[in-house]
Write an enzyme that holds these catalytic residues in place. Sequence first.
Site, PDB file in Angstrom:
ATOM      1  N   SER A  46       0.840  -1.208   0.000  1.00 35.32           N
ATOM      2  CA  SER A  46       0.000   0.000   0.000  1.00 35.32           C
ATOM      3  C   SER A  46       0.873   1.256   0.000  1.00 35.32           C
ATOM      4  CB  SER A  46      -0.921   0.020   1.216  1.00 35.32           C
ATOM      5  OG  SER A  46      -1.877  -1.007   1.117  1.00 35.32           O
ATOM      6  N   SER A  85      -4.626   2.188   3.591  1.00 32.57           N
ATOM      7  CA  SER A  85      -4.522   1.086   4.542  1.00 32.57           C
ATOM      8  C   SER A  85      -5.742   0.193   4.438  1.00 32.57           C
ATOM      9  CB  SER A  85      -4.398   1.637   5.972  1.00 32.57           C
ATOM     10  OG  SER A  85      -4.517   0.575   6.916  1.00 32.57           O
ATOM     11  N   GLY A  86      -5.558  -1.016   3.934  1.00 33.29           N
ATOM     12  CA  GLY A  86      -6.675  -1.957   3.800  1.00 33.29           C
ATOM     13  C   GLY A  86      -7.372  -2.203   5.125  1.00 33.29           C
ATOM     14  N   SER A  87      -6.579  -2.481   6.153  1.00 35.46           N
ATOM     15  CA  SER A  87      -7.148  -2.802   7.474  1.00 35.46           C
ATOM     16  C   SER A  87      -7.642  -1.563   8.201  1.00 35.46           C
ATOM     17  CB  SER A  87      -6.074  -3.462   8.347  1.00 35.46           C
ATOM     18  OG  SER A  87      -5.115  -2.484   8.750  1.00 35.46           O
ATOM     19  N   GLY A  88      -7.108  -0.406   7.842  1.00 38.33           N
ATOM     20  CA  GLY A  88      -7.453   0.824   8.554  1.00 38.33           C
ATOM     21  C   GLY A  88      -6.856   0.907   9.941  1.00 38.33           C
ATOM     22  N   THR A  90      -3.239   0.030  10.636  1.00 36.45           N
ATOM     23  CA  THR A  90      -1.775   0.016  10.696  1.00 36.45           C
ATOM     24  C   THR A  90      -1.298   1.090  11.683  1.00 36.45           C
ATOM     25  OG1 THR A  90      -1.889  -0.507   8.334  1.00 36.45           O
ATOM     26  CG2 THR A  90       0.288  -0.023   9.253  1.00 36.45           C
ATOM     27  N   GLU A 161      -4.870  -3.524  -2.842  1.00 35.07           N
ATOM     28  CA  GLU A 161      -3.756  -2.722  -3.372  1.00 35.07           C
ATOM     29  C   GLU A 161      -3.979  -2.338  -4.832  1.00 35.07           C
ATOM     30  OE1 GLU A 161      -1.108  -5.404  -0.351  1.00 35.07           O
ATOM     31  OE2 GLU A 161      -0.977  -5.761  -2.513  1.00 35.07           O
TER      32      GLU A 161
END
Lengths: 194, 194, 194, 194
Positions: A46, A85-88, A90, A161
């Site tokens: 990312s 950020s995929g997970s939100g 990080t 991504e």
Amino acid sequence: MSAQVWNHLTKTVSKQLDVVPHEAFAGFTNQVLENNTIFVVGAGRSGLVGKFFAMRLMHLGKSAHIVGETTTPGIGRDNLLVCISGSGNTASIVNASKTALKNGARVTTITANRESNLGALSNSLVLLPKSEEVDSCGRYVPDRNSSENELNIMPMGTLFELSALIFLESVIAEIIMECCVQEVEMKQRHTNLE
Amino acid sequence: MSAQVWNHLTKTVSKQLDVVPHEAFAGFTNQVLENNTIFVVGAGRSGLVGKFFAMRLMHLGKSAHIVGETTTPGIGRDNLLVCISGSGNTASIVNASKTALKNGARVTTITANRESNLGALSNSLVLLPKSEEVDSCGRYVPDRNSSENELNIMPMGTLFELSALIFLESVIAEIIMECCVQEVEMKQRHTNLE
Amino acid sequence: MSAQVWNHLTKTVSKQLDVVPHEAFAGFTNQVLENNTIFVVGAGRSGLVGKFFAMRLMHLGKSAHIVGETTTPGIGRDNLLVCISGSGNTASIVNASKTALKNGARVTTITANRESNLGALSNSLVLLPKSEEVDSCGRYVPDRNSSENELNIMPMGTLFELSALIFLESVIAEIIMECCVQEVEMKQRHTNLE
Amino acid sequence: MSAQVWNHLTKTVSKQLDVVPHEAFAGFTNQVLENNTIFVVGAGRSGLVGKFFAMRLMHLGKSAHIVGETTTPGIGRDNLLVCISGSGNTASIVNASKTALKNGARVTTITANRESNLGALSNSLVLLPKSEEVDSCGRYVPDRNSSENELNIMPMGTLFELSALIFLESVIAEIIMECCVQEVEMKQRHTNLE
């Protein structure tokens, strides 16, 4: 065969992006247009997506900075922080966002997880669907292998991504069209030292 | 609207890749499968494409190195150098290739220019079409603007970079299928320190 | 013991630097003072030395860029390129210098080799002594080991790199004194996002 | 004059390091000798110090990784994490340390602040003195300027960063002497692609 694979990848990305409302795209693009100093942060792949985007922002005449590169200055009032950020969740990006907000900057996040720290903190969100919510997403089903549906050919964050990358490339395309930016202008700003 | 833009981007990339013969894809994939130590080099956004790829190679259990990162060792016999260069003439990559060959490594290049230094030097090539050879490639034609066909919404190396990225993601997908790699294995190798 | 080792290192560096004429230091410092946009390039550990320097230039209010980082723009007229290369012949730096000169920038090089490509190309040079010209340089002689004088405890480019670093830290110190720069000013420009 | 400046810098660093007990140096060196896979983390200029060190570890035959670089794998049992942080509280490094410990790795930290998160978490510490505890540290007193003692010519983390760097260069020197490492061996492992 190979064409099947890449067509599967690009179609899955398109399908994923088609869930994003036009308003989210237009809102994100407007924020980029309105801010002259833009910071970009992401981790791992990312983070690479963020670098793709920031280089084009520089070509478009913005003052663009990657969090963590050598000469990146402090963020301040009237600046924009773009988080990827995929997970939100990080940790380093959540910390950067808190600092940005404390210093009067705006924070906008591209994520697949609304129920996350960045989902709660950010001034605005672009929400991409989670992999598991997209039908057969990332799971290519060739007939050569009976256990094939247990294989994920877009493993880990791949779908997020690639979708975030194509979303941001589309933002660049939109700015080129809205502002009638000629390619020659962008080339003049490109590094000549590589 | 936004969906038009990203669908244009992904379709243009797919169309571009469909010109690549299956043999080039299979040959490239086989080289990656046969080499345990793989170096990747590229400049600018092509360098970022290389980093996307190298991280996944590491997840697949390869010893993968980015030319220019801190702890990248010397290249030697039985190693593979993957070059990513649209022009095929980036000086630093041409130099790296010469050194790799002199040290007994194999060099494979992804490029849009067969008539280039890397085209001449490399042991094998994956040739992506040049932008100008793909019909209306990168030139989105919205009806809102009469001078639209002078705008390039995939400016500079965009088409090459995105095509090279999706090509390499397809290589990773192919290896996952051929070797039945489970996602959990890849996750175990992923950095846990970001 | 340990104190012997580090005192040997710092004394060797000081002795090395004492060969540099004050004029070279003053000339280099003046160029930095006179240019607002400064690019820095180096390979390997010399590249890290350049990053140490460029971050402080940013803290001092300069527009400072590392060649190869994501958002580094093109170099142009009235810009300064600082090259750091022990051998003076690193191909990528020689190429960057030629481009810089062609675009009207000035090139200044820190090197240990006057008879090099960068020695010939650059508008000005800071010449550090070669390791082998400094008496017993880098060769620490403990009595615990009879073959000790064949061991080089400042191997490869160590002496050049540490000397170039301390030289550049001295340039920063000199600018702080000449321009009465308060630390608080520098801190305000420091990244707040790490 | 210039010689005054660099001699001041190197002497201040030496004086700073002389406070470090030999046991801390020997203990740190032994940990490096005993671990074959070593991860290094730092932020800003301390991160650059880590890169100086990690490249030499690779030259010495270690499997060395920089946290945040593209192909850095996950940390695990029997690995060593070296943290470099003046404050001992840099959030991203504290997080990395917690993860390392949870995964069975050892954590050793070079810091100027024992009363910090990293001071509490780490298996071992190398404690460098704080700037303000070293007499006139970083404050060069030339006679040309009456307000000179308000200027800090080793601003921000300079003293810590240079001291940590020379400490780690001394560790490399010590390993060369203890293991009789020939320079030619190190050169063979050096990158040949830059």
